[in-house]
Design a protein around this motif. Structure first.
Motif, PDB file in Angstrom:
ATOM      1  N   SER A  51       0.802  -1.226   0.000  1.00 44.36           N
ATOM      2  CA  SER A  51       0.000   0.000   0.000  1.00 44.36           C
ATOM      3  C   SER A  51       0.833   1.273   0.000  1.00 44.36           C
ATOM      4  O   SER A  51       0.281   2.360  -0.127  1.00 44.36           O
ATOM      5  CB  SER A  51      -0.939  -0.002   1.208  1.00 44.36           C
ATOM      6  N   ARG A  52       2.136   1.157   0.135  1.00 45.51           N
ATOM      7  CA  ARG A  52       3.018   2.328   0.175  1.00 45.51           C
ATOM      8  C   ARG A  52       2.738   3.245  -1.015  1.00 45.51           C
ATOM      9  O   ARG A  52       2.643   2.810  -2.149  1.00 45.51           O
ATOM     10  CB  ARG A  52       4.474   1.862   0.149  1.00 45.51           C
ATOM     11  N   GLY A  53       2.560   4.523  -0.735  1.00 45.50           N
ATOM     12  CA  GLY A  53       2.362   5.516  -1.786  1.00 45.50           C
ATOM     13  C   GLY A  53       0.952   5.615  -2.334  1.00 45.50           C
ATOM     14  O   GLY A  53       0.709   6.388  -3.248  1.00 45.50           O
ATOM     15  N   THR A  54       0.016   4.869  -1.784  1.00 43.41           N
ATOM     16  CA  THR A  54      -1.362   4.929  -2.262  1.00 43.41           C
ATOM     17  C   THR A  54      -2.189   5.831  -1.346  1.00 43.41           C
ATOM     18  O   THR A  54      -1.801   6.084  -0.196  1.00 43.41           O
ATOM     19  CB  THR A  54      -1.999   3.517  -2.297  1.00 43.41           C
ATOM     20  N   PRO A  55      -3.328   6.304  -1.817  1.00 42.41           N
ATOM     21  CA  PRO A  55      -4.160   7.181  -0.981  1.00 42.41           C
ATOM     22  C   PRO A  55      -4.624   6.552   0.325  1.00 42.41           C
ATOM     23  O   PRO A  55      -4.866   7.257   1.301  1.00 42.41           O
ATOM     24  CB  PRO A  55      -5.361   7.494  -1.880  1.00 42.41           C
ATOM     25  N   VAL A  56      -4.717   5.232   0.378  1.00 43.59           N
ATOM     26  CA  VAL A  56      -5.232   4.571   1.580  1.00 43.59           C
ATOM     27  C   VAL A  56      -4.330   4.785   2.796  1.00 43.59           C
ATOM     28  O   VAL A  56      -4.762   4.602   3.923  1.00 43.59           O
ATOM     29  CB  VAL A  56      -5.485   3.064   1.297  1.00 43.59           C
ATOM     30  N   VAL A  57      -3.084   5.212   2.592  1.00 41.49           N
ATOM     31  CA  VAL A  57      -2.168   5.392   3.724  1.00 41.49           C
ATOM     32  C   VAL A  57      -2.039   6.853   4.158  1.00 41.49           C
ATOM     33  O   VAL A  57      -1.181   7.186   4.963  1.00 41.49           O
ATOM     34  CB  VAL A  57      -0.759   4.806   3.434  1.00 41.49           C
ATOM     35  N   GLY A  58      -2.911   7.718   3.679  1.00 41.55           N
ATOM     36  CA  GLY A  58      -2.835   9.135   4.025  1.00 41.55           C
ATOM     37  C   GLY A  58      -2.853   9.401   5.520  1.00 41.55           C
ATOM     38  O   GLY A  58      -2.075  10.202   6.037  1.00 41.55           O
ATOM     39  N   ALA A  59      -3.733   8.726   6.243  1.00 43.27           N
ATOM     40  CA  ALA A  59      -3.818   8.927   7.688  1.00 43.27           C
ATOM     41  C   ALA A  59      -2.559   8.422   8.377  1.00 43.27           C
ATOM     42  O   ALA A  59      -2.027   9.082   9.271  1.00 43.27           O
ATOM     43  CB  ALA A  59      -5.049   8.220   8.252  1.00 43.27           C
ATOM     44  N   ALA A  60      -2.070   7.265   7.961  1.00 46.87           N
ATOM     45  CA  ALA A  60      -0.848   6.723   8.569  1.00 46.87           C
ATOM     46  C   ALA A  60       0.340   7.648   8.305  1.00 46.87           C
ATOM     47  O   ALA A  60       1.206   7.829   9.176  1.00 46.87           O
ATOM     48  CB  ALA A  60      -0.565   5.318   8.035  1.00 46.87           C
ATOM     49  N   GLU A  61       0.381   8.251   7.141  1.00 45.58           N
ATOM     50  CA  GLU A  61       1.453   9.212   6.831  1.00 45.58           C
ATOM     51  C   GLU A  61       1.373  10.428   7.751  1.00 45.58           C
ATOM     52  O   GLU A  61       2.390  10.952   8.186  1.00 45.58           O
ATOM     53  CB  GLU A  61       1.376   9.658   5.364  1.00 45.58           C
ATOM     54  N   ALA A  62       0.168  10.883   8.043  1.00 48.59           N
ATOM     55  CA  ALA A  62       0.005  12.025   8.951  1.00 48.59           C
ATOM     56  C   ALA A  62       0.504  11.673  10.354  1.00 48.59           C
ATOM     57  O   ALA A  62       1.143  12.497  11.022  1.00 48.59           O
ATOM     58  CB  ALA A  62      -1.457  12.460   8.991  1.00 48.59           C
ATOM     59  N   VAL A  63       0.238  10.453  10.800  1.00 45.87           N
ATOM     60  CA  VAL A  63       0.729  10.003  12.111  1.00 45.87           C
ATOM     61  C   VAL A  63       2.254   9.941  12.089  1.00 45.87           C
ATOM     62  O   VAL A  63       2.920  10.342  13.044  1.00 45.87           O
ATOM     63  CB  VAL A  63       0.117   8.642  12.493  1.00 45.87           C
ATOM     64  N   ARG A  64       2.812   9.477  10.985  1.00 42.02           N
ATOM     65  CA  ARG A  64       4.274   9.420  10.841  1.00 42.02           C
ATOM     66  C   ARG A  64       4.887  10.823  10.954  1.00 42.02           C
ATOM     67  O   ARG A  64       5.883  11.022  11.645  1.00 42.02           O
ATOM     68  CB  ARG A  64       4.627   8.790   9.494  1.00 42.02           C
ATOM     69  N   ARG A  65       4.297  11.792  10.267  1.00 44.10           N
ATOM     70  CA  ARG A  65       4.808  13.177  10.353  1.00 44.10           C
ATOM     71  C   ARG A  65       4.748  13.697  11.785  1.00 44.10           C
ATOM     72  O   ARG A  65       5.675  14.342  12.264  1.00 44.10           O
ATOM     73  CB  ARG A  65       4.019  14.100   9.413  1.00 44.10           C
TER      74      ARG A  65
END
Length: 141
Positions: A51-65
């Motif tokens: 799923s890396r780089g797909t829209p489905v990980v947007g929330a997880a990316e925000a948590v990472r930031r």
């Protein structure tokens, strides 16, 4: 969870299908991560090859930031080992609950994705109603 299982889970969660009448399409949820019941580890979905780089990980990316900004390794490490906890599954739920708070999400879902693992999702739709606690006198018994 073996990597092929995690990849299959991510691929299924990233697939958007038309919603049945009265239901929201799956594009309105984001995947946070998956918990492996066999080795007691959490894999953030932004690190999942499926799923890396797909829209489905947007929330997880925000948590990472957020984790990077505040120096919280549990939110920035791709895999978080949980076997040292008395209850590793509850530790995984706590990661999802913390992510929910960071995102201001109205809740999260933990679902059994396969025999070895659970997938954690958050609603990602502005139409999802948020409930806020109200303060005031308690009702009389």
């Amino acid at each position: 969870m073996r990597s092929e299982h995690r990849q299959a889970v991510a691929t299924r969660s990233a697939t958007t299908k038309p919603a049945p009448p009265g239901k929201l399409p799956s594009e309105y949820v984001s995947a946070l991560g998956s918990y492996d019941l066999s080795d007691h580890s959490w894999l953030w979905d932004w690190a999942n090859p499926g799923s890396r780089g797909t829209p489905v990980v947007g929330a997880a990316e925000a948590v990472r930031r957020f984790g990077h900004d505040h120096g919280i390794r549990e939110f920035t490490d791709e895999i978080v080992g949980l076997p040292a906890f008395d209850n590793p599954r509850m530790a995984a739920e706590t990661l999802a609950f913390g992510a929910m708070g960071i995102l201001g999400a109205p809740g999260y879902l933990g679902i059994q994705a396969n025999p070895d693992g659970r997938l954690h999702l958050v609603p990602d739709d502005p139409r999802t109603p948020a409930r806020h606690p109200t303060c005031g006198p308690s009702p009389a018994p």
